[in-house]
Design a protein around this motif. Structure first.
Motif, mmCIF file in Angstrom:
data_model
loop_
_atom_site.group_PDB
_atom_site.id
_atom_site.type_symbol
_atom_site.label_atom_id
_atom_site.label_comp_id
_atom_site.label_asym_id
_atom_site.label_seq_id
_atom_site.Cartn_x
_atom_site.Cartn_y
_atom_site.Cartn_z
ATOM 1 N N ILE A 53 0.833 -1.209 0.000
ATOM 2 C CA ILE A 53 0.000 0.000 0.000
ATOM 3 C C ILE A 53 0.862 1.251 0.000
ATOM 4 N N ASN A 54 2.025 1.175 0.660
ATOM 5 C CA ASN A 54 2.944 2.304 0.723
ATOM 6 C C ASN A 54 3.925 2.342 -0.462
ATOM 7 N N GLY A 55 3.863 1.326 -1.305
ATOM 8 C CA GLY A 55 4.747 1.287 -2.473
ATOM 9 C C GLY A 55 6.135 0.759 -2.201
ATOM 10 N N LEU A 56 6.383 0.177 -1.026
ATOM 11 C CA LEU A 56 7.699 -0.369 -0.724
ATOM 12 C C LEU A 56 7.953 -1.671 -1.469
ATOM 13 N N VAL A 85 0.409 8.395 2.021
ATOM 14 C CA VAL A 85 0.312 7.181 2.830
ATOM 15 C C VAL A 85 1.546 7.085 3.715
ATOM 16 N N GLY A 86 1.369 7.305 5.008
ATOM 17 C CA GLY A 86 2.471 7.228 5.960
ATOM 18 C C GLY A 86 2.528 5.870 6.616
ATOM 19 N N LEU A 87 3.727 5.327 6.746
ATOM 20 C CA LEU A 87 3.911 3.996 7.316
ATOM 21 C C LEU A 87 4.865 4.070 8.505
ATOM 22 N N VAL A 88 4.379 3.619 9.662
ATOM 23 C CA VAL A 88 5.206 3.535 10.867
ATOM 24 C C VAL A 88 5.523 2.063 11.080
ATOM 25 N N PHE A 89 6.806 1.715 10.961
ATOM 26 C CA PHE A 89 7.211 0.316 11.063
ATOM 27 C C PHE A 89 7.144 -0.197 12.498
ATOM 28 N N GLN A 90 7.188 -1.527 12.617
ATOM 29 C CA GLN A 90 7.260 -2.132 13.945
ATOM 30 C C GLN A 90 8.587 -1.722 14.598
ATOM 31 N N GLU A 162 1.533 14.839 7.617
ATOM 32 C CA GLU A 162 0.088 14.921 7.437
ATOM 33 C C GLU A 162 -0.418 14.047 6.286
ATOM 34 N N PRO A 163 -0.135 12.746 6.353
ATOM 35 C CA PRO A 163 -0.645 11.843 5.314
ATOM 36 C C PRO A 163 -2.157 11.673 5.431
ATOM 37 N N LYS A 164 -2.779 11.272 4.357
ATOM 38 C CA LYS A 164 -4.212 10.992 4.385
ATOM 39 C C LYS A 164 -4.489 9.609 4.951
ATOM 40 N N VAL A 165 -3.495 8.727 4.830
ATOM 41 C CA VAL A 165 -3.609 7.364 5.366
ATOM 42 C C VAL A 165 -2.419 7.114 6.279
ATOM 43 N N LEU A 166 -2.687 6.639 7.479
ATOM 44 C CA LEU A 166 -1.635 6.312 8.436
ATOM 45 C C LEU A 166 -1.668 4.809 8.708
#
Length: 287
Positions: A53-56, A85-90, A162-166
């Protein structure tokens, strides 16, 4: 901002003895403003899914359409999607690297090409929302903080963009109960204040029960359940078969109902159970 996932499959190390199909023909539609919990046992495919979803990751087959744009097409500028789309990893605290909290949180906004004034505003706002006072913490090294505070800094670094998806991958992993509750409370607040779509990856049913409006359960790269929490938590046999469980309080509620107590089966948090049990006891006393 909607996200459409169409027939998504992904194979790790194809053509080798270690080939593994991590996603198997997954199709989902994630609506704007939802609070979605993505759960599953280790190896179920949930982390692989969010990295698409984040394109990684690029899919072996299928499409991902974010805000009406297919991000899987060749030469798509992935920086554009990562602004949304912001992604916070484990264990994101292991990725902190700047000498002060302020600089660490400012790193993302700087890469967006914002002015210094805009960066300062976003950093201050993000720190406020994760419960870190700007004047108290801005010059502190992130490595001098507790585990829960480091987690907040890492989340603030993504929120400042300020992503629209977290998307949060196991944000409460390794924290004590107080730290888990604090992080979940901040995530709920962020969703409300920023009006974000939130995707929470977790294996903790207690965490999921407190925050999610929709639960997607994965097993062997497939989505096997997708519904509102009460309906998913009623699938006790299915959840236990795939190595999961319903919230612990659900087992208590089920035992009380078998003994004749008039308590709702749609109770999944300790707070809800406490409230209903007190009402029942109060009613019995009045009788």
């Amino acid at each position: 901002m909607s996200i459409e996932i169409e027939n998504l499959s992904y194979v790790y190390m194809p053509g080798t003895p270690f080939e593994k199909k991590a996603l198997d023909d997954v199709s989902l539609r994630l609506e704007d403003g939802e609070f979605i919990a993505l759960i599953g046992h280790t190896g179920s495919g949930k982390s692989t899914l969010i990295q698409h979803i984040n394109g990684l990751l690029k899919p072996s087959s299928g499409k991902i359409i974010v805000d009406g744009v297919d991000i899987t097409v060749p030469k798509f500028k992935l920086n554009e999607i990562r602004k949304k789309v912001g992604l916070v990893f484990q264990y994101p605290e292991y990725q902190l690297f700047e000498e002060t909290i302020e600089k660490d949180i400012a790193f993302g906004p700087k890469n967006l090409g914002l002015t210094n004034d805009d960066i300062d505003k976003k950093v201050k706002k993000a720190m406020e929302f994760v419960g870190l006072d700007y004047n108290t913490y801005k010059d502190v090294s992130p490595f001098d903080l507790s585990g829960g505070q480091k987690r907040r800094v890492a989340i603030a670094g993504v929120v400042a963009m300020e992503p629209k998806v977290l998307i949060l991958d196991e944000p409460t992993a390794g924290l004590d109960p107080k730290g888990r509750d604090e992080i979940l409370a901040q995530i709920k607040k962020l969703k409300t204040e920023y009006n974000m779509t939130v995707i929470l990856v977790s294996h903790s049913m207690e965490d999921v029960a407190k925050v999610a409006s929709r639960i997607i359960v994965m097993e062997n790269g497939k989505c096997i359940l997708d519904n509102i929490p009460p309906r998913v938590f009623r699938e006790i046999d299915t959840l236990e078969r795939v190595g999961l469980a319903v919230p612990q309080v659900t087992y208590l509620v089920r035992a009380l109902r078998k003994k004749g107590f008039n308590i709702s089966e749609d109770i999944f948090t300790i707070e809800e159970a406490q409230e209903q049990i007190l009402q029942i006891l109060k009613g019995a006393k009045n009788d």
